[in-house]
Structures are given as structure tokens and as C-alpha cells.
Design a protein around this motif. Structure first.
Motif, mmCIF file in Angstrom:
data_model
loop_
_atom_site.group_PDB
_atom_site.id
_atom_site.type_symbol
_atom_site.label_atom_id
_atom_site.label_comp_id
_atom_site.label_asym_id
_atom_site.label_seq_id
_atom_site.Cartn_x
_atom_site.Cartn_y
_atom_site.Cartn_z
ATOM 1 N N THR A 157 108.695 -52.673 -97.680
ATOM 2 C CA THR A 157 109.876 -53.226 -98.342
ATOM 3 C C THR A 157 110.644 -54.027 -97.324
ATOM 4 O O THR A 157 110.959 -53.522 -96.256
ATOM 5 C CB THR A 157 110.764 -52.109 -98.900
ATOM 6 N N GLU A 158 110.929 -55.276 -97.662
ATOM 7 C CA GLU A 158 111.681 -56.061 -96.701
ATOM 8 C C GLU A 158 113.170 -55.843 -96.909
ATOM 9 O O GLU A 158 113.635 -55.714 -98.036
ATOM 10 C CB GLU A 158 111.340 -57.536 -96.827
ATOM 11 N N ALA A 159 113.885 -55.739 -95.823
ATOM 12 C CA ALA A 159 115.325 -55.531 -95.905
ATOM 13 C C ALA A 159 116.063 -56.528 -95.019
ATOM 14 O O ALA A 159 117.246 -56.360 -94.751
ATOM 15 C CB ALA A 159 115.665 -54.101 -95.526
ATOM 16 N N GLY A 160 115.359 -57.561 -94.580
ATOM 17 C CA GLY A 160 115.961 -58.547 -93.678
ATOM 18 C C GLY A 160 117.182 -59.217 -94.262
ATOM 19 O O GLY A 160 118.151 -59.513 -93.561
ATOM 20 N N ARG A 161 117.137 -59.457 -95.598
ATOM 21 C CA ARG A 161 118.273 -60.131 -96.238
ATOM 22 C C ARG A 161 119.514 -59.250 -96.200
ATOM 23 O O ARG A 161 120.633 -59.737 -96.227
ATOM 24 C CB ARG A 161 117.931 -60.442 -97.694
ATOM 25 N N ILE A 162 119.280 -57.932 -96.201
ATOM 26 C CA ILE A 162 120.409 -57.011 -96.270
ATOM 27 C C ILE A 162 121.097 -56.931 -94.916
ATOM 28 O O ILE A 162 122.318 -56.919 -94.811
ATOM 29 C CB ILE A 162 119.915 -55.622 -96.730
ATOM 30 N N VAL A 163 120.284 -56.878 -93.877
ATOM 31 C CA VAL A 163 120.835 -56.785 -92.531
ATOM 32 C C VAL A 163 121.614 -58.044 -92.182
ATOM 33 O O VAL A 163 122.607 -58.013 -91.462
ATOM 34 C CB VAL A 163 119.695 -56.535 -91.528
ATOM 35 N N GLY A 164 121.192 -59.189 -92.731
ATOM 36 C CA GLY A 164 121.926 -60.427 -92.498
ATOM 37 C C GLY A 164 121.233 -61.329 -91.506
ATOM 38 O O GLY A 164 120.066 -61.137 -91.191
ATOM 39 N N ASN A 165 121.955 -62.336 -91.066
ATOM 40 C CA ASN A 165 121.431 -63.278 -90.076
ATOM 41 C C ASN A 165 120.238 -64.084 -90.576
ATOM 42 O O ASN A 165 119.352 -64.422 -89.813
ATOM 43 C CB ASN A 165 121.048 -62.568 -88.772
ATOM 44 N N VAL A 166 120.194 -64.343 -91.875
ATOM 45 C CA VAL A 166 119.203 -65.265 -92.421
ATOM 46 C C VAL A 166 119.963 -66.352 -93.170
ATOM 47 O O VAL A 166 121.083 -66.135 -93.617
ATOM 48 C CB VAL A 166 118.209 -64.571 -93.378
ATOM 49 N N PRO A 167 119.363 -67.559 -93.290
ATOM 50 C CA PRO A 167 120.030 -68.598 -94.089
ATOM 51 C C PRO A 167 120.227 -68.139 -95.531
ATOM 52 O O PRO A 167 119.328 -67.509 -96.121
ATOM 53 C CB PRO A 167 119.038 -69.779 -94.028
ATOM 54 N N THR A 168 121.416 -68.428 -96.070
ATOM 55 C CA THR A 168 121.747 -68.068 -97.450
ATOM 56 C C THR A 168 122.580 -69.207 -98.043
ATOM 57 O O THR A 168 123.015 -70.106 -97.327
ATOM 58 C CB THR A 168 122.596 -66.778 -97.523
#
Lengths: 448, 165
Positions: free
Chosen positions: A248-259
Motif C-alpha cells: 500500500t502506498e502512503a507517499g501522498r499521505i506523508v506529503g512532499n509530493v507535487p499536488t
């Protein structure tokens, strides 16, 4: 627009709840917009029973005779597939004494006989038989007078069926506007389109429907409310060392990605966040086919952006770890019924379908490990909104970063938002939602 | 076939102990009742009268393929970082109608009914579930190898976590 018996002074009072003064950098919503029973009644009449709302997905009425029972505002409606393939909608109540006609939410019937006094209707709405017609009525009796009432407007866009109880509304595609490109991103994942997977849990939120509408496109809460989902998934991964789609990816939750976030016009809103591990998504197996058949920009949007689309006023389309249609039904100011459907590309592999379902269950349900936290948060915001000493929700975060029209990513896909914001934790998209709200409530007394 | 009173008593003890550990929030001891490969399955209702019955192709409320899935749930509860789990609801499970099915080598099937009274921010709620167990003997002791819970509510008043079921 209908609404002649809605008194103008009340409409004026309700409209003051959206304090929209962009020149002064003010945009705020009176919290009683969530709690006031008169607001709720006006919304039912002028938004839910006065404009387009989502009804169902066409795969839920795939075959002739298939029916699907819904409520449009407070009114029972049945969507019914005709022998010639057309989809019609009728008031789901007997013309005689109003008993609900369809015994189930979903089923198949070419005719339906009311279980109360035995009147029979065909799926085209014709009143076919009245028990004891020859003994109870005189020669002037006209059975056709009792045909089922057809909903004034019904239309579909790429499998998503919408109805309007008001006849005088814009064509569906005009209403959907910029959201069509976002719907296409889901539908174009399979050459055969989408299907709804069996199993459709409903849950009640002890809060207002607009809170759920906001929450579905509120990127700002993710890194707090769903932090625990990310840490739980991280602990799972260190324990189980899962591979492939089982991760399960949770990278979006942790933050620091383009949005980004968008006001898409007509009250519609959307957000996206970049996937850090797109290879664990069920759609990843289809990437070569997608690249061979769709423009590169669109493929990038499908594979690499987790997306939430809020279609005003009652449905969220989400394509994140899993894919869902989330339908909201307002019951009362403090009661909202939500039904979630897992929607999936037809023809995906068994492994992808199974992974999609497990990701759905992990996150999205009231028995899941994320949506349950959202619901608790929304119920708290409802309780807090009753505090009249602190009446305003300000929605100004990210104002200076707002771009009129499309940003670079929107241009890449080819849609025209009203505004774009370079972060999903900005709040400017909500302006569009509440301007549409004010437009529909305001039109109820003939002026804005 | 004569009823095997010893086995029946052993099965009941396990099922009652599970409910007690959930209500007393002894999560680690609760996890210990499950085998490593335990399946924990709460199907969704697919219509008014039928639940989903194929986890590979249909949606469930919860479907966990091994005890790790339950450990995830306990991790989240104990983190004190879950909005839905702080403050934690109080629960009382009342398990009855235990019927012990066929014993087959090291496994035995059993069914039971459970009424759970929950108290939390929304007040009190009482709900029911049907339990289907497959129990397996590990190092002499019966453990839960599979638990299927048919939660009879459809329009769910949440949250629903393992201790509500």
C-alpha cells in the motif's frame, strides 16, 4: 428554476451565510450553513430536487428490466432499463396510494405489481392493470391517467447516469463541463469501460452533507487525519515485506509530493497528488496498452496522479489506491447517508481486481482504517459548528497562489478550471462549491 | 453421534475468551488466540438478503488474509493517533448459541451468535453478528484459523473496528 413558494426574505438570510468578497480577500462560510434546518430544506428543494444529481452507474442497470432504486432529494425514484436499451427514471411510488413499488434497491423486472392493492405497471411506466377495474370505476375511467410519473430529465455521460427533477436545467454535458476530462480518466482505463463490483456498504455520518463534499477534496486533512494510516502501512510493510500490488502506498499521505487543487466550475472541485509508487497500483499492469492507445499526457494523469473529483452536489469519484463512486444522500442537517461502490476497469486481471478490493477495504470503509477517521472528524466538525459564538469558517488558504484558469498540468490534459492552485491543501476550490450553492439557493427567489 | 462434551467445552471457552479479551481491550492476548495464517472476514451485504461470498471478486467490510491484518488494527488502536479510536468506545460482547460442528483431525468448525453493546460519543448502540469459526489445534491448544462475521447491519453507524464486531 422552480421555487416560487420560497420566501425571498429567507433566501436573503441564507445567502448571507456565504460571505464572498474577493476584492477584500474575504471568503468565509457561516457555520450555520451546516446546521440550520431551513438551509437544509432549501438545499433539498433547489439543489437536490432542482438540478442534476448523480443517480447510478449504467452497469448497475446493465440489462433490459434491470432497476435501481434511489432517492432524489426526498423523492423516491427508480432508474429502469427499457427493452430497447434506453434508461428511464420514474417516481418509485404507486399512482394509487403511493406505496414504494420496487421491493429491492436493485433487481430485474419487466413489470411491477404494487404489493399494496395490486396495480401493475410496465417498465415503460404504463399502468397496465388495475385490480377490479371493471367493478370499481365508471366508463369515464382512464387507466393511462395513472401511468408512472417520469422524471423530467435523465442523461448519462460515459456510463454515469444523472437525473434532474427540474426540467429547466442545462444539458448534462454543459453542467459537467471541465469534469468530463476527469471522468474520462477513469472510463478510459479499459476499452470496455467500468463496472461496479458487488457489495455496496452504506454508512451514516452524524454531520452535514457539505462536510463530506468538502472532505473528499480536502488535501489539507490528509497528513493529520491519515497519518496513522501511513504509519500503520509502514509497520505492515516492515513486518510482512509485501511485494507488488499487495503493498500500500502512503507517499501522498506523508506529503512532499507535487499536488494541485481546482475549482472546476458549476460547484465541481478536484484534487490530485502524485503517486510515489505507481507500480503498486492495480492499473499499472495496463500501462503499455494505455501508452499505445492514449495521448502521453493523459496516460501520465492516469498512472501517476491519485485523483479525487467532487461532482456537485452528491457524488465523489476517486482513483487512488483503489477506485470508488461515493454517493451522498442528505437525510437531515446532521445526518448524511453515504454509499460506496468499488468501480473497476472491466477485464483487469484477477490479481489486480483482488488487490483493488483489498486496498479499498483497508482505506475506504467505515470499517476501514482511514474513512472511519474521516467520519469521526466530520462528526466533530458538526458538533463544533453549533457554537454560535464562533460563526465563521474562513476559506482563504492558498489565495495568493491561485491561478485563474488552467495550470500546466490542466493544459496537459486539456480541461479548463475556473481556478488552479498548486497545492491540494489550499482551500480556494471551495469558493466554486459555495458560489454554485449560492447560485442555486439564490435563484430560488428569482434573483441573485 | 454422542456429543463430545470435552471438545464442546474447549470450543466455548475459546469463543468466550475471545469476546472477553476484546471487551477488556487486551489486544495482544486477543491476537494470540489466532493462528499465523488466520483469515478474518466480514462480508458486505450485496443486496437486502445476501452477503458477498467471493473475496477475490467482491467487496467486504474487512477481509484479512492472515493475523498480520489484525496486528495492523491493533497497531492503529494502540497508536492513539486514530481519530475514530480516541476516545475508544466501550463494548460488551454477549456470545451465545454456540454450536460445535464436525471435528476433522486437527480442526473443528463452530458457529455462534453475538450481541455487542457499544457505548461511545454517539451514545449506546446494540448490534448483532453471526460468527462462523474454523478452529485448529496448535501445540495442543485450539486457536482461531478462520473467523467469518456476518454483521447484520447494513447502513452502518460507524466507526466499525474489530472490537465492535
Amino acid at each position: 428554476m422552480e421555487g416560487t413558494n420560497f420566501r425571498a426574505p429567507e433566501a436573503a438570510r441564507l445567502l448571507k451565510m456565504v460571505d464572498d468578497r474577493p476584492a477584500e480577500r474575504v471568503f468565509r462560510v457561516d457555520r450555520s450553513i451546516y446546521t440550520d434546518p431551513e438551509v437544509f430544506d432549501a438545499e433539498i428543494k433547489h439543489i437536490f430536487e432542482g438540478n442534476w444529481i448523480f443517480a447510478c452507474h449504467e452497469s448497475q442497470v446493465a440489462n433490459p428490466g434491470d432497476y435501481f432504486s434511489i432517492e432524489v432529494g426526498r423523492q423516491p425514484v427508480v432508474i429502469w432499463r427499457q427493452p430497447d436499451g434506453e434508461i428511464k427514471g420514474f417516481i418509485n411510488a404507486c399512482s394509487h396510494r403511493a406505496a414504494i413499488l420496487m421491493p429491492y434497491r436493485q433487481g430485474n423486472a419487466k413489470t411491477i405489481t404494487c404489493r399494496f392493492h395490486g396495480w401493475t405497471y410496465g417498465c415503460e411506466g404504463r399502468c397496465m392493470r388495475i385490480k377490479g377495474e371493471d367493478t370499481g370505476y365508471d366508463g369515464s375511467f382512464d387507466r393511462a391517467h395513472y401511468n408512472l410519473k417520469e422524471v423530467p430529465r435523465i442523461a448519462a455521460y460515459r456510463g454515469f447516469v444523472f437525473v434532474s427533477l427540474a426540467a429547466n436545467v442545462a444539458p448534462l454535458e454543459d453542467f459537467l463541463g471541465a469534469t468530463k476530462a476527469w471522468i474520462d480518466l477513469m472510463v478510459d482505463q479499459s476499452p470496455d469501460g467500468l463496472e461496479v463490483v458487488p457489495g455496496a456498504p452504506s454508512y451514516m455520518i452524524g454531520g452535514n452533507w457539505k462536510m463530506q463534499a468538502e472532505n473528499g477534496v480536502d488535501g489539507y486533512h490528509v497528513s493529520t487525519v491519515h497519518r496513522v494510516f501511513a504509519t500503520t502501512m509502514s509497520a505492515r510493510q516492515s513486518r510482512d515485506n509485501r511485494q507488488g500490488m499487495a503493498q500500500t502506498e502512503a507517499g501522498r499521505i506523508v506529503g512532499n509530493v507535487p499536488t494541485a487543487s481546482y475549482d472546476l466550475g458549476n460547484g465541481h472541485m478536484a484534487i490530485w497528488a502524485t503517486h510515489t509508487t505507481p507500480e503498486v497500483r492495480p492499473i499499472w499492469e495496463a500501462r503499455e496498452r494505455l501508452k499505445a492507445t492514449l495521448p502521453a499526457g493523459k496516460v501520465d494523469w492516469i498512472l501517476n496522479k491519485g485523483r479525487n473529483l467532487m461532482l456537485f452536489p452528491n457524488v465523489l469519484l476517486m482513483d487512488n489506491p483503489s477506485t470508488q463512486i461515493r454517493v451522498m444522500k442528505p437525510i437531515a442537517p446532521d445526518r448524511t447517508e453515504v454509499t460506496v461502490y468499488c468501480v473497476a476497469p472491466k477485464g483487469e486481471s484477477k490479481a489486480a481486481r483482488s488487490a483493488r478490493l483489498r486496498k479499498f477495504e483497508d482505506f475506504y470503509l467505515t470499517a476501514g482504517m482511514a474513512t472511519s477517521d474521516d467520519i469521526s472528524a466530520l462528526e466533530d466538525t458538526y458538533a463544533g459548528s453549533l457554537a454560535r459564538y464562533t460563526p465563521w469558517n474562513e476559506m482563504v488558504r492558498g489565495w495568493d497562489a491561485t491561478v485563474k484558469g488552467p495550470d500546466a498540468e490542466a493544459k496537459k490534459l486539456g480541461f479548463e478550471p475556473v481556478t488552479s492552485n498548486p497545492n491540494w491543501d489550499h482551500e480556494i476550490l471551495f469558493h466554486g462549491f459555495y458560489r454554485q450553492w449560492a447560485k442555486l439557493i439564490g435563484n430560488s427567489n428569482g434573483k441573485r | 453421534m454422542a456429543r463430545n462434551d470435552t471438545l464442546h467445552r474447549e470450543v466455548e471457552d475459546l469463543i468466550y475468551r475471545e469476546a472477553t479479551l476484546l471487551d477488556r481491550k487486551k489486544w495482544e492476548e486477543w491476537l494470540d488466540l489466532f493462528t499465523e495464517d488466520a483469515v478474518y472476514w466480514v462480508p458486505a451485504w450485496r443486496s437486502e438478503e445476501e452477503t458477498t461470498d467471493d473475496p477475490d471478486t467482491q467487496l467486504n467490510l474487512i477481509y484479512l488474509r492472515n493475523r498480520g491484518g489484525l496486528e495492523d488494527r491493533v497497531f492503529r488502536i494502540e497508536s492513539r493517533d486514530s481519530y475514530a479510536s480516541v476516545p475508544l468506545d466501550r463494548t460488551v460482547h454477549l456470545v451465545g448459541n454456540v454450536v460445535v460442528g464436525d471435528a476433522n483431525g486437527e480442526t473443528v468448525a463452530a458457529t455462534a451468535n453475538c450481541i455487542v453493546h457499544t457505548y461511545g460519543k454517539k451514545g449506546g448502540m446494540t448490534r448483532g453478528s453471526l460468527y462462523d469459526y474454523v478452529l485448529r489445534r496448535v501445540d495442543g491448544a485450539l486457536k482461531i484459523a478462520k473467523k467469518k462475521i456476518v454483521f447484520i447491519d447494513d447502513r452502518l453507524e460507524g466507526p466499525i473496528d474489530v472490537y465492535h464486531l
